[in-house]
Design an enzyme around this catalytic site. Structure first.
Site, PDB file in Angstrom:
ATOM      1  N   HIS A 119       0.935  -1.559  -0.083  1.00 49.83           N
ATOM      2  CA  HIS A 119      -0.195   0.316   0.065  1.00 49.83           C
ATOM      3  C   HIS A 119       0.428   1.385   0.489  1.00 49.83           C
ATOM      4  CE1 HIS A 119      -4.449  -1.386   0.047  1.00 49.83           C
ATOM      5  NE2 HIS A 119      -3.828  -2.290   0.638  1.00 49.83           N
ATOM      6  N   ASP A 151      -2.128  -5.455  -4.137  1.00 47.79           N
ATOM      7  CA  ASP A 151      -1.548  -4.171  -3.853  1.00 47.79           C
ATOM      8  C   ASP A 151      -0.919  -3.282  -3.440  1.00 47.79           C
ATOM      9  OD1 ASP A 151      -5.255  -4.703  -0.717  1.00 47.79           O
ATOM     10  OD2 ASP A 151      -5.028  -4.624  -3.352  1.00 47.79           O
ATOM     11  N   HIS A 182      -6.025  -3.598  -5.245  1.00 51.34           N
ATOM     12  CA  HIS A 182      -6.157  -2.378  -5.323  1.00 51.34           C
ATOM     13  C   HIS A 182      -5.638  -2.674  -6.735  1.00 51.34           C
ATOM     14  CE1 HIS A 182      -7.524  -0.050  -2.224  1.00 51.34           C
ATOM     15  NE2 HIS A 182      -6.949  -1.135  -1.500  1.00 51.34           N
ATOM     16  N   HIS A 200      -4.110 -12.967  -3.694  1.00 51.72           N
ATOM     17  CA  HIS A 200      -4.256 -11.890  -2.990  1.00 51.72           C
ATOM     18  C   HIS A 200      -5.425 -12.350  -1.572  1.00 51.72           C
ATOM     19  CE1 HIS A 200      -4.212  -7.571  -1.264  1.00 51.72           C
ATOM     20  NE2 HIS A 200      -5.657  -7.685  -1.896  1.00 51.72           N
ATOM     21  N   HIS A 221      -4.707  -8.662   1.957  1.00 50.99           N
ATOM     22  CA  HIS A 221      -5.837  -8.856   1.683  1.00 50.99           C
ATOM     23  C   HIS A 221      -6.266  -7.895   3.173  1.00 50.99           C
ATOM     24  CE1 HIS A 221      -9.432  -7.300  -0.254  1.00 50.99           C
ATOM     25  NE2 HIS A 221     -10.198  -8.897  -0.231  1.00 50.99           N
ATOM     26  N   ASP A 275      -9.712  14.422 -18.329  1.00 55.13           N
ATOM     27  CA  ASP A 275      -8.669  14.577 -19.088  1.00 55.13           C
ATOM     28  C   ASP A 275      -8.074  13.984 -18.335  1.00 55.13           C
ATOM     29  OD1 ASP A 275      -9.423  17.713 -20.203  1.00 55.13           O
ATOM     30  OD2 ASP A 275      -9.662  16.587 -18.647  1.00 55.13           O
ATOM     31  N   GLU A 335     -20.487  20.166 -15.397  1.00 57.41           N
ATOM     32  CA  GLU A 335     -19.953  19.287 -15.117  1.00 57.41           C
ATOM     33  C   GLU A 335     -20.082  18.938 -13.825  1.00 57.41           C
ATOM     34  OE1 GLU A 335     -16.278  19.500 -16.733  1.00 57.41           O
ATOM     35  OE2 GLU A 335     -16.567  17.625 -18.402  1.00 57.41           O
ATOM     36  N   ASP A 380     -14.477  30.147  -5.340  1.00 56.68           N
ATOM     37  CA  ASP A 380     -13.946  31.666  -6.299  1.00 56.68           C
ATOM     38  C   ASP A 380     -13.713  30.305  -7.747  1.00 56.68           C
ATOM     39  OD1 ASP A 380     -11.101  32.861  -5.987  1.00 56.68           O
ATOM     40  OD2 ASP A 380     -13.100  33.648  -7.350  1.00 56.68           O
ATOM     41  N   ASP A 433     -11.935  30.627 -15.958  1.00 58.23           N
ATOM     42  CA  ASP A 433     -13.201  30.179 -17.384  1.00 58.23           C
ATOM     43  C   ASP A 433     -14.343  29.156 -16.974  1.00 58.23           C
ATOM     44  OD1 ASP A 433     -10.258  29.476 -19.480  1.00 58.23           O
ATOM     45  OD2 ASP A 433     -11.685  31.739 -18.806  1.00 58.23           O
TER      46      ASP A 433
END
Lengths: 717, 198
Positions: free
Chosen positions: A186, A213, A246, A297, A475, A654, A663, A692, A696
């Protein structure tokens, strides 16, 4: 012999020693022992409590995620392709884009990426050599960052190698060659470095298995991956990687790996993520040592069949969370006895099960899979109504198809998910998500939301069927880094020390030779915690757990007050401790021993009554950094922090870290649909305007999430 | 057979570990049970309040490792759960309450909450709880120079060989980080930090 106490020769030996000590000494010893045993027992209770807090919150989070994802799956299956909102999330289901390998090679080409002279990190040459990887390890030790060009290069090579590896690696150990097996890391680089320090770097004389993991939660997930991949490239026959739950881009959205990459690689992060997505899907699923020891795992289920597993197309399962498309009329009325739907609470972490009514029925629960999960019981009730309501909530357009005729509904990109994959998918999910349980049987894993719980009888049967003698899995975090169960036929190995908190647990790894007997080496990464006394380490972990718990209480403030009020018809502002405990559990559903915790959560009680108004007020966790008029949205915000972030990141296709106002609004609509609650357009607009906008009309996700991060104001260390 | 000195104050203290089974213990002034050889659990009246019982249940469930929360613990855990709840039975007292189970049974036989509660009540009534001051007194016995320190090595030996012997692991944990370079433990310092314990 001068023994004043006994004359028989049997007693003589003992008496000789004992007579050196007088009766007061013996008495004193007993006093010390007695007091100490009590001290330890009380500490142990605190430790168990703390452990449960962490595990409950952790597993509840995983369950939340799966519910969210199932919800998306539901949306995907039941709305027209035309709906634009669906497009917001459809790309995450485009799992197997039909794209030839040469196109991928072109896309991931690193060659045009220049490494500037100002770069002070390590330079890599290919093909990878042992020196090269050691150099990399050293560089990461010095906290340097590898340039994106080299990252893509290593990843590209790794991908090419992984594609030719089988689903199940078969390795052998012999007299002169022991193997080392590590569990979850991890993103905790310190632990990996410690393992290498104690055990040596991987080589052909020193083979390793890493059991999944590698990423999420810790800060150095990418560094760990690069090191492991580096060694894989140099020693492909001696470094073995198993996929963990994971190693999954959907899980990464929530648990930090995606964020880590985007934070470290602002320009190329997106490409790196995409390439990692493919790499994860190509990771092998299991390793078998000497045909006798299975290393995987999560675990197994009663239907685990390694022959099937070795034949699946593992790379089709880019995210193991998403079951393949299934025609829904097969959903039998396998409704649960009301004990698991999205409205139903989480079950208590297994070892501390709730003594409530749901449990005695457990043995009679039908075996369920992720497919038939929470969605099913809503569908089997009025499907049409449910669909209408959800669509309205999500603001989708009103035409929709019948649930039963879903094929033509599908997104063209995932029409290729064939029916046969249903069974294959289950095999993989079970390998990566399951947990062992003490009782016999095999039931679905409701706490995590994926995979199953399997019992000792299943272990015997599956191991027997495959002629194996031991199952090694990871796990689950374990106090001592490892733990046997099922008559020592199942061994859990966990290599991330201090997983929950400094001092919470040790990590461990296994050394195994030709006799296939596991030997354990334990460690704890931070130097300071090695010297901690038991009390100190329990104390730190406990403080941390209580803080996390207080956060949970805080985010559920309104619900808690409402629940308490039900026990307080005369509005006295006070309720009994018993009612407090019961109401708190009803709201939080974490399955925790509230009465035991009460003394640490509620500082004052008056004659056994809890002044809940005062107490809630004292739970001041944070001040919002933004002015928001509608406080209910604020609460939803805090409660669904992770869900919201996951949705944001999914929408941000993106990976720019920015989403538009529109969105943003869609995100809230999706969330409110998932939670089955109404959030007014005005409230959302207000929220958006309070932020704030400086770019754009787009919102910086990180900044936004930061503004709502919970900070415990009441904590004093 | 070693003659047993009965100390009027500390009733359990005199048990030197012997291979044979205990003879029926002499009457103990602090314990109200009617029959000397065994404790009659059925005759114990539970006086805990309902709230207390609920709290005990919660604590009990923390130690419950049965599959579906059957609210049972192993015999081996019984003493620890009682201690976790603030009482202080000796191992011997616990074994007596459990009916003197065999060693192999300790990790196998299970005890449910309803049978545990009277045992807890019994232990709670015992006046011989053993408190923090006793513990300090105990340490003082080994403070040869009377200067607030004990020899780590001696303490280890004593705890592992006398009384209700501790295992090496238990002793290690107790001593963790306590010994100075000369192998001494300054117990007054250590105690200042853990005053009153947990």
């Amino acid at each position: 012999m001068g023994c004043g106490m006994g004359k028989s020769s049997l007693q003589e030996k003992k008496c000789t020693r004992v007579s050196i000590y007088s009766v007061p000494a013996i008495r004193a010893a007993l006093l010390i022992q007695r007091w100490y045993r009590q001290y330890v027992a009380r500490l142990e209770m605190r430790r168990r409590c703390t452990w449960n807090i962490f595990q409950s919150i952790e597993y509840a989070g995983e369950q939340d995620q799966i519910k969210l994802y199932s919800f998306f799956g539901f949306l995907m299956d039941h709305f027209t392709p035309a709906s634009s909102e669906r497009n917001l999330i459809s790309h995450i289901f485009r799992e197997n884009e039909i794209c030839r390998d040469t196109e991928w090679e072109r896309y991931f080409c690193y060659k045009d990426i220049e490494v500037p002279d100002s770069y002070t990190g390590p330079h890599l040459t290919f093909p990878m050599t042992f020196c090269g990887v050691s150099k990399l390890v050293e560089a990461f030790k010095q906290k340097q960052q590898l340039h994106a060009r080299y990252v893509l290069q290593i990843l590209g090579e790794t991908w090419r190698l992984l594609r030719i590896l089988p689903n199940i690696n078969h390795v052998s150990v012999c007299q002169t060659k022991e193997i080392t097996i590590c569990g979850d890391l991890h993103g905790q680089l310190e632990d990996l470095l410690l393992i290498f320090y104690k055990n040596g770097l991987p080589s052909s004389e020193k083979p390793y298995i890493f059991n999944g993991d590698f990423v999420d939660r810790g800060k150095s997930s990418l560094e760990i991956l690069l090191i492991l991949f580096g060694f894989l490239l140099v020693y492909p026959n001696d470094l073995h990687l198993n996929r963990g739950n994971h190693e999954d881009h959907i899980v990464n959205l929530r648990y930090g790996f995606t964020k880590e990459i985007l934070g470290k690689y602002r320009v190329h992060g997106k490409k790196i993520l995409k390439l990692l997505q493919k790499i994860f899907s190509w990771l092998p699923l299991a390793t078998v040592i000497n045909d006798k020891v299975l290393v995987v795992h999560g675990g197994i289920s009663n239907s685990t069949d390694l022959n099937v597993v070795s034949r699946v197309d593992r790379h089709r399962y880019v995210s193991v969370l998403r079951p393949p498309k299934v025609v829904h009329q097969t959903l039998n009325g396998n409704r649960n006895e009301g004990d698991n739907g999205p409205a139903e609470g989480r079950r208590r972490v297994r070892s501390l099960t709730n003594h409530s009514s749901a449990l005695p029925q457990r043995n009679s629960l039908p075996r369920r899979s992720l497919q038939n999960s929470s969605i099913s019981h809503q569908l089997s009730s009025s499907v049409e109504d449910e669909l209408k309501r959800r669509r309205r909530l999500a603001g989708f357009d009103q035409t929709y198809k019948n649930a039963n005729g879903s094929d033509s509904d599908s997104d063209p990109d995932f029409a290729e998910a064939p029916e046969a994959n249903g069974h294959d998918w289950k095999q993989i999910v079970n390998l990566l998500w399951s947990d062992p349980m003490p009782q016999n049987g095999c039931i679905s894993n409701e706490v995590r939301g994926g995979g199953c719980y399997w019992g000792p009888d299943v272990t015997e049967e599956v191991l027997g069927r495959h002629n194996l003698q031991l199952l090694i899995r990871s796990h689950e975090c374990k106090q001592d880094g490892y733990e046997f169960c099922h008559n020592r036929r199942v061994l859990t190995i966990f290599s991330a020390s201090n997983y929950y908190e400094v001092g919470s647990n040790r990590g461990a790894y296994i050394r195994m030779g030709a006799d296939l007997v596991p030997h354990f080496i334990q460690y704890q990464a931070s130097r300071t915690c090695r010297d901690l006394t038991l009390r100190q380490s329990v104390g730190w972990t406990e403080r941390s757990a209580l803080r996390a718990l207080r956060e949970q209480l805080f985010v559920h403030k309104s619900d808690l007050i409402r629940a308490y009020r039900e026990f307080d018809p005369h509005h006295t502002g006070k309720i009994s401790m018993r009612h407090w405990a019961s109401a708190t559990e009803t709201v939080l559903k974490l399955g925790l021993p509230w009465r035991v915790l009460r003394s640490q959560l509620v500082s004052r009680t008056h004659y056994g009554m809890v002044d809940y108004q005062q107490w809630i007020k004292e739970l001041s966790i944070t001040e919002p950094k933004l002015e928001v008029s509608d406080t209910s949205i604020l609460e939803t915000m805090y409660k669904n922090h992770s869900n919201l972030e996951t949705i944001f990141r999914i929408i941000d296709t993106d990976h720019s870290g920015l989403i538009s106002l529109e969105e943003f609004r869609q995100t809230w609509k999706l969330l409110s649909s998932h939670l089955k609650m109404e959030i007014s357009d005005k409230a959302i607009t207000d929220l958006a305007h309070s932020i704030d906008f400086n770019k754009d009309g787009s919102i910086d996700i990180n900044e936004f999430m930061e503004a709502f991060r919970l900070v415990d104001l009441s904590a004093h260390g | 057979m070693a003659p047993k000195k009965v100390e009027p104050k500390k009733t359990e203290v005199k048990k030197v570990e012997a291979k044979k089974e205990e003879p029926p213990p002499p009457p103990k002034p602090a314990e109200p049970e009617p029959k000397p050889p065994e404790v009659d659990l059925k005759s114990i009246v539970v006086e805990f309040t309902p709230d207390q019982v609920e709290e005990f249940k919660d604590a009990f469930s923390l130690f419950d490792q049965t599959p579906t929360g059957e609210m049972k613990i192993t015999y081996a855990q019984c003493g620890d759960v009682m201690r976790a709840l603030g009482h202080n039975p000796t191992n011997n007292e616990v074994l007596k309450l459990l009916g003197r189970p065999k060693a192999e049974e300790l990790n196998i036989k299970l005890l449910d909450f309803d049978n545990f509660l009277p045992m807890l009540q019994h232990v709670a009534r015992s006046k011989e709880q053993g408190n923090f001051e006793d513990f300090v007194e105990g340490l003082r016995v080994f403070d040869k120079e009377g200067n607030g320190t004990v020899m780590g090595a001696e303490l280890r030996h004593v705890l592992a060989t006398l009384g209700e012997k501790m295992t090496e692991d238990e002793v290690d944990r107790l001593m963790a980080g306590q010994e100075d370079a000369n192998g001494h433990i300054n117990y007054t310092d250590a105690l200042r930090h853990s005053r009153g314990g947990v």
